[in-house]
Design a protein around this motif. Structure first.
Motif, mmCIF file in Angstrom:
data_model
loop_
_atom_site.group_PDB
_atom_site.id
_atom_site.type_symbol
_atom_site.label_atom_id
_atom_site.label_comp_id
_atom_site.label_asym_id
_atom_site.label_seq_id
_atom_site.Cartn_x
_atom_site.Cartn_y
_atom_site.Cartn_z
ATOM 1 N N LEU A 6 0.862 -1.180 0.000
ATOM 2 C CA LEU A 6 0.000 0.000 0.000
ATOM 3 C C LEU A 6 0.898 1.229 0.000
ATOM 4 O O LEU A 6 1.851 1.304 0.776
ATOM 5 C CB LEU A 6 -0.905 0.002 1.236
ATOM 6 C CG LEU A 6 -2.057 1.009 1.245
ATOM 7 C CD1 LEU A 6 -3.103 0.636 0.197
ATOM 8 C CD2 LEU A 6 -2.710 1.084 2.630
ATOM 9 N N ARG A 57 -8.599 6.076 7.268
ATOM 10 C CA ARG A 57 -9.805 5.998 6.447
ATOM 11 C C ARG A 57 -9.497 6.311 4.985
ATOM 12 O O ARG A 57 -10.083 5.714 4.082
ATOM 13 C CB ARG A 57 -10.867 6.949 6.996
ATOM 14 C CG ARG A 57 -11.398 6.550 8.366
ATOM 15 C CD ARG A 57 -12.320 7.602 8.954
ATOM 16 N NE ARG A 57 -13.568 7.659 8.212
ATOM 17 C CZ ARG A 57 -14.625 6.885 8.461
ATOM 18 N NH1 ARG A 57 -14.572 6.002 9.435
ATOM 19 N NH2 ARG A 57 -15.724 7.004 7.752
ATOM 20 N N CYS A 60 -7.773 3.242 3.238
ATOM 21 C CA CYS A 60 -8.601 2.082 2.896
ATOM 22 C C CYS A 60 -9.763 2.445 1.979
ATOM 23 O O CYS A 60 -10.578 1.582 1.647
ATOM 24 C CB CYS A 60 -9.103 1.388 4.155
ATOM 25 S SG CYS A 60 -10.285 2.357 5.085
ATOM 26 N N LEU A 72 -3.058 0.449 -4.114
ATOM 27 C CA LEU A 72 -3.202 -0.859 -3.492
ATOM 28 C C LEU A 72 -2.660 -1.893 -4.456
ATOM 29 O O LEU A 72 -3.220 -2.091 -5.537
ATOM 30 C CB LEU A 72 -4.678 -1.137 -3.173
ATOM 31 C CG LEU A 72 -5.029 -2.532 -2.660
ATOM 32 C CD1 LEU A 72 -4.300 -2.845 -1.365
ATOM 33 C CD2 LEU A 72 -6.535 -2.676 -2.476
ATOM 34 N N LEU A 77 -6.531 3.226 -5.796
ATOM 35 C CA LEU A 77 -7.625 2.782 -4.943
ATOM 36 C C LEU A 77 -8.978 3.289 -5.445
ATOM 37 O O LEU A 77 -10.001 2.611 -5.320
ATOM 38 C CB LEU A 77 -7.380 3.286 -3.510
ATOM 39 C CG LEU A 77 -8.104 2.560 -2.373
ATOM 40 C CD1 LEU A 77 -7.605 1.133 -2.242
ATOM 41 C CD2 LEU A 77 -7.884 3.299 -1.056
ATOM 42 N N ILE A 85 -11.222 -4.191 -3.139
ATOM 43 C CA ILE A 85 -10.380 -3.713 -2.033
ATOM 44 C C ILE A 85 -10.419 -4.707 -0.877
ATOM 45 O O ILE A 85 -9.386 -5.040 -0.279
ATOM 46 C CB ILE A 85 -10.850 -2.321 -1.566
ATOM 47 C CG1 ILE A 85 -10.628 -1.283 -2.674
ATOM 48 C CG2 ILE A 85 -10.118 -1.908 -0.291
ATOM 49 C CD1 ILE A 85 -11.222 0.079 -2.369
ATOM 50 N N ALA A 86 -11.617 -5.218 -0.566
ATOM 51 C CA ALA A 86 -11.784 -6.114 0.589
ATOM 52 C C ALA A 86 -11.061 -7.441 0.412
ATOM 53 O O ALA A 86 -10.810 -8.143 1.390
ATOM 54 C CB ALA A 86 -13.267 -6.361 0.839
ATOM 55 N N LEU A 89 -7.421 -5.973 1.566
ATOM 56 C CA LEU A 89 -7.248 -5.051 2.698
ATOM 57 C C LEU A 89 -8.411 -5.212 3.660
ATOM 58 O O LEU A 89 -9.563 -5.276 3.251
ATOM 59 C CB LEU A 89 -7.170 -3.614 2.176
ATOM 60 C CG LEU A 89 -6.900 -2.493 3.175
ATOM 61 C CD1 LEU A 89 -6.183 -1.338 2.476
ATOM 62 C CD2 LEU A 89 -8.177 -1.975 3.814
ATOM 63 N N SER A 90 -8.082 -5.242 4.954
ATOM 64 C CA SER A 90 -9.107 -5.363 5.980
ATOM 65 C C SER A 90 -8.930 -4.258 7.010
ATOM 66 O O SER A 90 -7.802 -3.878 7.340
ATOM 67 C CB SER A 90 -9.026 -6.728 6.667
ATOM 68 O OG SER A 90 -10.116 -6.912 7.548
ATOM 69 N N LEU A 91 -10.058 -3.755 7.503
ATOM 70 C CA LEU A 91 -10.049 -2.629 8.440
ATOM 71 C C LEU A 91 -10.797 -3.007 9.701
ATOM 72 O O LEU A 91 -11.888 -3.574 9.646
ATOM 73 C CB LEU A 91 -10.706 -1.402 7.785
ATOM 74 C CG LEU A 91 -10.897 -0.165 8.656
ATOM 75 C CD1 LEU A 91 -9.558 0.475 8.983
ATOM 76 C CD2 LEU A 91 -11.812 0.841 7.955
ATOM 77 N N PRO A 168 -6.359 -10.906 4.370
ATOM 78 C CA PRO A 168 -5.832 -9.682 3.767
ATOM 79 C C PRO A 168 -4.307 -9.680 3.707
ATOM 80 O O PRO A 168 -3.637 -10.266 4.558
ATOM 81 C CB PRO A 168 -6.330 -8.600 4.733
ATOM 82 C CG PRO A 168 -6.325 -9.292 6.062
ATOM 83 C CD PRO A 168 -6.744 -10.712 5.774
ATOM 84 N N LEU A 172 -5.416 -2.901 8.619
ATOM 85 C CA LEU A 172 -5.430 -1.570 9.219
ATOM 86 C C LEU A 172 -6.345 -1.580 10.434
ATOM 87 O O LEU A 172 -7.459 -2.092 10.363
ATOM 88 C CB LEU A 172 -5.919 -0.519 8.212
ATOM 89 C CG LEU A 172 -5.172 -0.421 6.877
ATOM 90 C CD1 LEU A 172 -5.789 0.681 6.013
ATOM 91 C CD2 LEU A 172 -3.690 -0.165 7.088
#
Length: 347
Positions: A6, A57, A60, A72, A77, A85-86, A89-91, A168, A172
């Motif tokens: 990222l 924020r 992601c 990404l 992004l 994205i999911a 990447l995980s938030l 992921p 984050l």
């Protein structure tokens, strides 16, 4: 050099303003250039309002940047769907949400949503991955418990399991230790460090106010002093450069580089010495410093540790006064009576 998962390029983040006569936007951070690489635990540190959550924020895709780009795996992004994205990447956010009667396993299985069919049905492989994420987060023994029944620490680990179920490359987390006591905060950060380094290696970035833990655990610190800029480096580099002190110190609170802690700056009006060795001597010195004493050798006020028959006593000698005490608490009370320390510290 490991791959960049990222990347922020000249990223400016903030909030658009729609009031007449106001600037077009309120800029929080400007021209940020930063990278997340696999195997590294990155801690975002800075005073309240410095922009830690806002930056997360934007990284992601939850908040559109005011300028610049986020890449990404090399892709812009803004051109990727939420599902795309999911998958990488995980938030994990701090906000508490109503989860109804979900069990811990149900929550973990929700992490497989980006990979399920159009009906949202989970396959046996998805259930297997959910179990793996529960084991990785250390909550597999809670799989059938309702989320309503969990402690804050257990709940935070359950949310982490849900994030891990997405498999992921980038994880984050916004203040993952916010509701945890000290032992659980330490446990959580060390768990995240292991998750970053375990195969497959991930990039893990989290915002935190646990400055002491960040200095001890992070591979890299992204330091936001609150002036719209970002300083990046190993914890030790940021301490030695003075950036850490500049970001957090106030007129009466300073960062002590040798100890790696923040301390209240109080006037040292009296001098005392500690005669003795070992752990009790260390904590006796800390108690005297807490009271406002300048602890140094050959001071007129002396505290000597006496060891008799397996017991420790504290002998105080000051201004023709001598007394012995069974605890540091009693010693401190005697010092306060002799010198009226409250008046000295708060004239």
């Amino acid at each position: 050099m490991s791959e960049c998962l990222l990347q922020a390029i000249d990223l400016t983040v903030g909030y658009p303003l729609r009031k007449r006569g106001a600037p077009a936007a309120r800029v929080i951070l400007e021209r940020v250039n930063a990278e997340l690489r696999p195997g590294e635990l990155v801690c975002l540190a800075g005073p309240n309002g410095a922009g830690k959550s806002t930056l997360l924020r934007a990284l992601c895709g939850l908040q559109a940047p005011l300028g610049g780009r986020v890449l990404l795996l090399g892709q812009d992004l803004r051109r990727l769907s939420a599902g795309a994205i999911a998958r990488h990447l995980s938030l994990v956010l701090t906000e508490r949400v109503d989860v109804g009667n979900l069990t811990v396993f149900d929550l973990a299985l929700l992490g497989r949503h980006p990979f399920t069919n159009w009906l949202g049905q989970a396959a046996p492989e998805d259930e297997s991955i959910a179990w793996e994420s529960l084991r990785a987060a250390g909550v597999d023994h809670l799989a059938q418990r309702s989320l309503r029944e969990l402690s804050d620490g257990e709940r935070q680990k359950a949310l982490l399991a849900r994030a891990l179920a997405q498999q992921p490359r980038i994880l984050l987390l916004d203040e993952p230790t916010a509701f945890l006591d000290l032992p659980h905060r330490i446990q959580m950060l060390h768990l995240l460090r292991r998750l970053a380094q375990a195969a497959p290696r991930r990039a893990v970035a989290l915002s935190t106010h646990d400055l002491d833990l960040a200095l001890r655990v992070a591979d890299v610190i992204w330091l936001l002093p609150g002036d719209g800029l970002l300083h990046i480096g190993a914890p030790e580099d940021l301490v030695l450069s003075g950036a850490f002190d500049a970001a957090f110190s106030r007129h009466d609170v300073r960062f002590e580089p040798a100890a790696g802690v923040f301390q209240q700056q109080t006037p040292r009006l009296l001098r005392a010495s500690v005669i003795g060795h070992g752990l009790r001597a260390v904590w006796t010195q800390r108690a005297l410093e807490r009271l406002g004493f300048d602890v140094r050798a050959d001071a007129p006020i002396q505290v000597e540790l006496l060891h008799k028959h397996g017991q420790t006593r504290w002998r105080l000698s000051a201004n023709h006064h001598q007394s012995e005490h069974d605890s540091i608490y009693d010693l401190c009370k005697q010092l306060d009576q002799l010198f009226d320390l409250h008046v000295l510290k708060h004239p």
